[in-house]
Scaffold this motif. Structure first.
Motif, mmCIF file in Angstrom:
data_model
loop_
_atom_site.group_PDB
_atom_site.id
_atom_site.type_symbol
_atom_site.label_atom_id
_atom_site.label_comp_id
_atom_site.label_asym_id
_atom_site.label_seq_id
_atom_site.Cartn_x
_atom_site.Cartn_y
_atom_site.Cartn_z
ATOM 1 N N ASN A 49 -1.585 -6.569 2.719
ATOM 2 C CA ASN A 49 -1.575 -5.624 1.598
ATOM 3 C C ASN A 49 -1.031 -4.265 2.022
ATOM 4 O O ASN A 49 -0.256 -3.654 1.285
ATOM 5 N N PRO A 83 -4.188 -0.978 -0.515
ATOM 6 C CA PRO A 83 -4.125 -0.916 0.945
ATOM 7 C C PRO A 83 -5.489 -0.796 1.617
ATOM 8 O O PRO A 83 -5.585 -0.887 2.830
ATOM 9 N N GLY A 135 3.514 -1.451 -6.203
ATOM 10 C CA GLY A 135 2.785 -1.092 -4.986
ATOM 11 C C GLY A 135 1.292 -0.912 -5.233
ATOM 12 O O GLY A 135 0.469 -1.223 -4.374
ATOM 13 N N TYR A 183 2.250 -2.649 0.440
ATOM 14 C CA TYR A 183 2.026 -1.358 -0.222
ATOM 15 C C TYR A 183 3.001 -0.308 0.321
ATOM 16 O O TYR A 183 3.678 0.384 -0.446
#
Length: 80
Positions: A6, A42, A37, A10
């Motif tokens: 992730n 994240p 995104g 991102y």
């Protein structure tokens, strides 16, 4: 999903959106990249929103604001 995956995706979409906004001056594509995104959180996805630290909420809300600004620039600057 894997947290490291992730974070990588991102950051990749942030870089792509920044490139599209600065070098291509295509703010609608930049808004799309920034918005995609956001789908790749994240931070630790097992933590609920209410339990997240304040700085993580600020980062995500700032990201959302930048996405909205890029969308607004795209709509406003392409208005002919």
């Amino acid at each position: 999903m894997n947290s490291k995956f992730n974070k990588f995706i991102y950051i990749a979409f942030l870089c792509l959106g920044t490139y599209q906004a600065i070098f291509n001056r295509n703010f609608l594509e930049a808004a799309s990249s920034f918005g995609i995104g956001l789908a790749f959180d994240p931070f630790d996805t097992t933590v609920t929103w209410n339990e997240r630290p304040l700085w993580q909420k600020i980062v995500l809300f700032s990201h959302l604001g930048i996405t909205a600004a890029m969308f607004g620039f795209g709509i406003g600057l392409n208005d002919k």
